[in-house]
Design an enzyme around this catalytic site. Structure first.
Site, PDB file in Angstrom:
ATOM      1  N   LYS A 114     -19.120 -25.730  -7.990  1.00 46.07           N
ATOM      2  CA  LYS A 114     -19.460 -27.016  -8.292  1.00 46.07           C
ATOM      3  C   LYS A 114     -20.979 -26.930  -9.015  1.00 46.07           C
ATOM      4  O   LYS A 114     -21.089 -27.484 -10.002  1.00 46.07           O
ATOM      5  CB  LYS A 114     -19.555 -27.550  -6.998  1.00 46.07           C
ATOM      6  CG  LYS A 114     -19.814 -28.894  -7.140  1.00 46.07           C
ATOM      7  CD  LYS A 114     -19.741 -29.711  -5.940  1.00 46.07           C
ATOM      8  CE  LYS A 114     -20.408 -31.279  -5.831  1.00 46.07           C
ATOM      9  NZ  LYS A 114     -20.394 -31.879  -4.527  1.00 46.07           N
ATOM     10  N   GLU A 136     -18.311 -26.842   8.675  1.00 50.23           N
ATOM     11  CA  GLU A 136     -19.403 -27.603   7.539  1.00 50.23           C
ATOM     12  C   GLU A 136     -19.744 -28.927   7.484  1.00 50.23           C
ATOM     13  O   GLU A 136     -20.394 -29.529   7.232  1.00 50.23           O
ATOM     14  CB  GLU A 136     -19.122 -26.919   6.050  1.00 50.23           C
ATOM     15  CG  GLU A 136     -20.440 -26.661   5.224  1.00 50.23           C
ATOM     16  CD  GLU A 136     -20.312 -25.965   3.946  1.00 50.23           C
ATOM     17  OE1 GLU A 136     -19.544 -26.670   3.174  1.00 50.23           O
ATOM     18  OE2 GLU A 136     -20.507 -24.765   3.670  1.00 50.23           O
ATOM     19  N   GLY A 147     -17.503 -29.612  -2.058  1.00 47.87           N
ATOM     20  CA  GLY A 147     -16.817 -28.531  -2.158  1.00 47.87           C
ATOM     21  C   GLY A 147     -15.551 -28.138  -1.240  1.00 47.87           C
ATOM     22  O   GLY A 147     -14.426 -27.495  -1.721  1.00 47.87           O
ATOM     23  N   ARG A 148     -15.660 -28.462   0.091  1.00 45.67           N
ATOM     24  CA  ARG A 148     -14.535 -28.367   0.992  1.00 45.67           C
ATOM     25  C   ARG A 148     -13.568 -29.291   0.895  1.00 45.67           C
ATOM     26  O   ARG A 148     -12.475 -29.358   1.671  1.00 45.67           O
ATOM     27  CB  ARG A 148     -15.323 -28.187   2.287  1.00 45.67           C
ATOM     28  CG  ARG A 148     -16.083 -29.335   2.886  1.00 45.67           C
ATOM     29  CD  ARG A 148     -16.802 -28.873   4.234  1.00 45.67           C
ATOM     30  NE  ARG A 148     -17.912 -30.184   4.399  1.00 45.67           N
ATOM     31  CZ  ARG A 148     -18.879 -30.094   3.823  1.00 45.67           C
ATOM     32  NH1 ARG A 148     -19.280 -29.173   3.000  1.00 45.67           N
ATOM     33  NH2 ARG A 148     -19.915 -31.016   4.199  1.00 45.67           N
ATOM     34  N   GLU A 154     -23.565 -15.695  -5.170  1.00 48.32           N
ATOM     35  CA  GLU A 154     -22.357 -15.046  -5.019  1.00 48.32           C
ATOM     36  C   GLU A 154     -21.336 -14.975  -6.283  1.00 48.32           C
ATOM     37  O   GLU A 154     -21.041 -14.168  -6.633  1.00 48.32           O
ATOM     38  CB  GLU A 154     -21.483 -15.200  -3.957  1.00 48.32           C
ATOM     39  CG  GLU A 154     -22.112 -14.798  -2.440  1.00 48.32           C
ATOM     40  CD  GLU A 154     -22.948 -15.846  -1.764  1.00 48.32           C
ATOM     41  OE1 GLU A 154     -23.412 -16.764  -2.841  1.00 48.32           O
ATOM     42  OE2 GLU A 154     -23.148 -15.980  -0.742  1.00 48.32           O
ATOM     43  N   HIS A 213      -0.409 -12.017  20.371  1.00 51.07           N
ATOM     44  CA  HIS A 213      -0.634 -10.744  20.756  1.00 51.07           C
ATOM     45  C   HIS A 213      -2.049 -10.190  20.701  1.00 51.07           C
ATOM     46  O   HIS A 213      -2.374  -8.907  20.780  1.00 51.07           O
ATOM     47  CB  HIS A 213       0.298  -9.687  20.218  1.00 51.07           C
ATOM     48  CG  HIS A 213       1.622 -10.046  20.388  1.00 51.07           C
ATOM     49  ND1 HIS A 213       2.403  -9.405  21.359  1.00 51.07           N
ATOM     50  CD2 HIS A 213       2.859 -10.813  19.851  1.00 51.07           C
ATOM     51  CE1 HIS A 213       3.757  -9.922  21.386  1.00 51.07           C
ATOM     52  NE2 HIS A 213       3.838 -10.784  20.373  1.00 51.07           N
ATOM     53  N   LYS A 272     -29.718 -18.901   2.538  1.00 50.85           N
ATOM     54  CA  LYS A 272     -29.667 -18.483   1.290  1.00 50.85           C
ATOM     55  C   LYS A 272     -31.094 -18.180   0.834  1.00 50.85           C
ATOM     56  O   LYS A 272     -31.413 -17.305   0.200  1.00 50.85           O
ATOM     57  CB  LYS A 272     -29.119 -19.804   0.500  1.00 50.85           C
ATOM     58  CG  LYS A 272     -27.950 -20.076   0.520  1.00 50.85           C
ATOM     59  CD  LYS A 272     -27.243 -21.004  -0.606  1.00 50.85           C
ATOM     60  CE  LYS A 272     -26.128 -21.878  -0.229  1.00 50.85           C
ATOM     61  NZ  LYS A 272     -26.026 -22.825  -1.229  1.00 50.85           N
TER      62      LYS A 272
HETATM   63  O1  F6P Z   1     -21.921 -22.787   1.609  1.00 54.20           O
HETATM   64  C1  F6P Z   1     -22.675 -23.858   0.926  1.00 54.20           C
HETATM   65  C2  F6P Z   1     -21.873 -24.412  -0.238  1.00 54.20           C
HETATM   66  O2  F6P Z   1     -22.396 -25.268  -0.952  1.00 54.20           O
HETATM   67  C3  F6P Z   1     -20.301 -25.028  -0.027  1.00 54.20           C
HETATM   68  O3  F6P Z   1     -20.594 -26.259   0.425  1.00 54.20           O
HETATM   69  C4  F6P Z   1     -19.706 -24.689  -1.024  1.00 54.20           C
HETATM   70  O4  F6P Z   1     -18.221 -24.957  -1.030  1.00 54.20           O
HETATM   71  C5  F6P Z   1     -20.008 -23.492  -1.565  1.00 54.20           C
HETATM   72  O5  F6P Z   1     -21.470 -23.303  -1.111  1.00 54.20           O
HETATM   73  C6  F6P Z   1     -19.997 -23.090  -3.119  1.00 54.20           C
HETATM   74  O6  F6P Z   1     -20.869 -23.748  -3.888  1.00 54.20           O
HETATM   75  P1  F6P Z   1     -20.466 -23.735  -5.404  1.00 54.20           P
HETATM   76  O7  F6P Z   1     -19.030 -24.530  -5.435  1.00 54.20           O
HETATM   77  O8  F6P Z   1     -21.374 -24.781  -5.789  1.00 54.20           O
HETATM   78  O9  F6P Z   1     -20.578 -22.472  -6.006  1.00 54.20           O
END
Ligand code: F6P
Length: 539
Positions: free
Chosen positions: A206, A354, A268-269, A212, A385, A505
């Site tokens: 987003k 979240e 995002g979620r 990452e 199990h 972060k």
């Molecule tokens: O973990 C925090 C967060 O902002 C989530 O809400 C989101 O889904 C994820 O990181 C990834 O963010 P982005 O889509 O901006 O890479």
């Protein structure tokens, strides 16, 4: 949020929970064999039987009273109108617009968001058709064979879960891989055996700034260019982006023509049905993606239209509040009796925790009651199990949603009866247990009786659907989305922000130089400094 004593329905429910503790599910079923009819609800192809929850019809009435007092419907309607109910980020919350049919219109800030959504969906469909038909050629002219989805959190869990769930609908000639973790082993294993000439990266973020995702995308670009020759043009043929941030996408080197947008009003979620679902659409095709959207939309419609007693997400959400606040259960398990839904609990973990892992209200005051439960799970029967021992005989119940399907997966080679029998047996055993007398009657020796009795009275809901399809997957996800919404509305929290992930972060970025060059070690707390020094002490 007004404190419990200031809400009438809250106090009534508190008293009611004390009264109900005098009885148990055996007694409740004995007194009313019609419970399953009274305490179940149907909608969008989902049958939700909550008769094995620790509730009566009286409980449902009181929960309705609480929902009315807390104005859940008003907040829901404000969300559907596009009001800025995500107050801490000052944004509307409009994932419901992502699945509105094209003939609908929803004007927010002067723009018809439904029209924008369908313009993106149409572009996605055009692109997916070309890749699926082998018409989208890579740099060397060869068609794409593997799609690697790079993203994390809401930009990964949805596509990954949906791909696993809908695998039997996925195109054969394409292979799909998913990379999230900044641990290089994740990307490394995803790239194993791949030919860059036939690989397409879908970078989903987003913000397009997430550490990452940007790290993995940069490494993927290096891998591609070292395989195809250092020609920037290769990036245009092998990278597409899904984001709200055109400037960052362009800076990365991805052609804006190969970018699919979504909007800041999609959390995002809550984004697996936006362009974040590009990989899902590549796998199952545009028509099935639209079927999935129709499943989402069907639940949206009933969430808005149905009265409380027949409103599936409303009831599901209020039962979660009942279990969390009035019965005091801190955790909820979700057990899909479908191996295809193996990633569904992981998906729900972000959606639920979240969203509702918050301790202050939208106004910044302490909530004053318990909020979001810990959600977790594994597919049945595997779960039985491992941790079901604790469910049956541990000291505290863990409420569970058991999700089952009447029809097997098309690729299934076994009978569906055995699988569903297990789902039903678990719900039954958890509800009714086995008394010491029943154990004796079954011939269990006296010395083993304490170990082989089951207290029962452990709440479950059973969700029975016909078949796992794109449409039913959409409905299932929308059900949990709105259940989360209902819970957040009761607690008065902002279910659509996620400030809690920021601090970790920031600190990770501070610690990187300490680990790489020893810079800034003195600013760390003693424990972190000691661990950093131990890390640096490697040969
Ligand atoms: O973990 C925090 C967060 O902002 C989530 O809400 C989101 O889904 C994820 O990181 C990834 O963010 P982005 O889509 O901006 O890479």
């Amino acid at each position: 949020m007004p404190l419990p004593g200031e809400i009438d329905a809250w106090d009534e429910l508190t008293r009611h929970a004390v009264e109900l503790a005098e009885t148990d599910l055996r007694a409740l079923f004995a007194a009313d064999p019609e419970r399953p009819e009274a305490l179940s609800v149907d909608g969008a192809g989902v049958h939700l039987d909550f008769s094995k929850q620790l509730v009566t019809e009286g409980t449902v009435g009181l929960l309705e009273g609480l929902a009315v007092e807390r104005r859940v419907s008003e907040l829901r309607d404000a969300m559907f109108r596009g009001e800025r109910i995500n107050t801490t980020e000052n944004r509307p919350v409009l994932h419901v617009a992502l699945r509105m049919p094209p003939e609908r219109s929803l004007v927010v800030d002067g723009k018809d968001v439904v029209r924008e959504v369908h313009a993106v969906l149409d572009r996605m469909a055009g692109f997916c058709d070309r890749v699926r038909l082998g018409e989208w050629a890579g740099q060397t002219g060869r068609p794409i064979r593997t799609v690697v989805n790079i993203g994390i959190g809401g930009s990964a869990l949805g596509p990954e879960m949906a791909y696993a769930a809908l695998r039997e609908y996925a195109i054969d000639r394409l292979d799909f891989r998913f990379v999230s973790n900044v641990d290089g082993a994740d990307l490394g294993s995803a790239l194993e055996g791949l030919d860059p000439a036939e690989t397409l990266f879908v970078v989903c973020s987003k913000t397009f700034t997430t550490l990452e995702t940007m790290t993995n995308a940069a490494h993927a670009r290096e891998w591609l260019l070292s395989g195809l020759g250092d020609d920037g043009a290769a990036v245009a043929r092998h990278f597409v982006a899904v984001s709200t941030n055109t400037a960052e996408v362009t800076k990365f080197g991805i052609d804006p023509d190969n970018m699919f947008v979504f909007w800041d009003w999609v959390g995002g979620r809550y984004s697996m049905d936006s362009a974040i679902g590009l990989t899902t659409m590549l796998a199952v095709g545009p028509d099935r993606f639209h079927d999935m959207l129709a499943g989402f939309h069907e639940v949206d419609e009933l969430f808005v239209a149905k009265p409380f007693r027949s409103n599936l997400p409303m009831l599901h959400g209020m039962l979660a509040v009942w279990n969390r606040d009035f019965l005091g259960f801190p955790s909820t398990a979700v057990i899909p009796y479908s191996h295809r839904l193996a990633r569904f609990p992981a998906y729900l973990q972000q959606l639920t925790m979240e969203s509702n892992g918050k301790r202050v209200t939208r106004e910044g005051e302490p909530v004053g009651v318990e909020t979001g439960a810990v959600y977790w799970g594994e597919p049945g029967t595997n779960a039985q199990h491992s941790f079901f021992q604790l469910f049956h005989q541990g000291t505290q119940p863990v409420p569970a949603d058991l999700i089952a399907f009447r029809q097997p997966d098309r690729q299934s080679v076994g009978g569906q009866e055995m699988l569903v029998a297990n789902a039903l047996a678990q719900g039954r055993a958890l509800a009714f247990g086995r008394t010491a007398d029943e154990a004796r009657e079954a011939g269990i020796p006296e010395w083993q009786i304490p170990h082989r009795t089951f207290p029962g009275n452990r709440p479950t809901s059973t969700l029975l659907l016909d078949r796992l399809t794109p449409r039913s997957l959409g409905s299932l996800v929308a059900l949990y989305e709105h259940s989360v919404f209902v819970q957040g509305a009761i607690w008065g929290i902002d279910s659509f922000d996620q400030w809690g992930v920021e601090l970790g972060k920031e600190m990770a970025l501070e610690i990187v130089p300490a680990l790489t060059d020893g810079d800034g070690l003195e600013g760390l707390d003693p424990s972190t400094r000691d661990l950093a020094l131990r890390f640096r002490d490697r040969s």
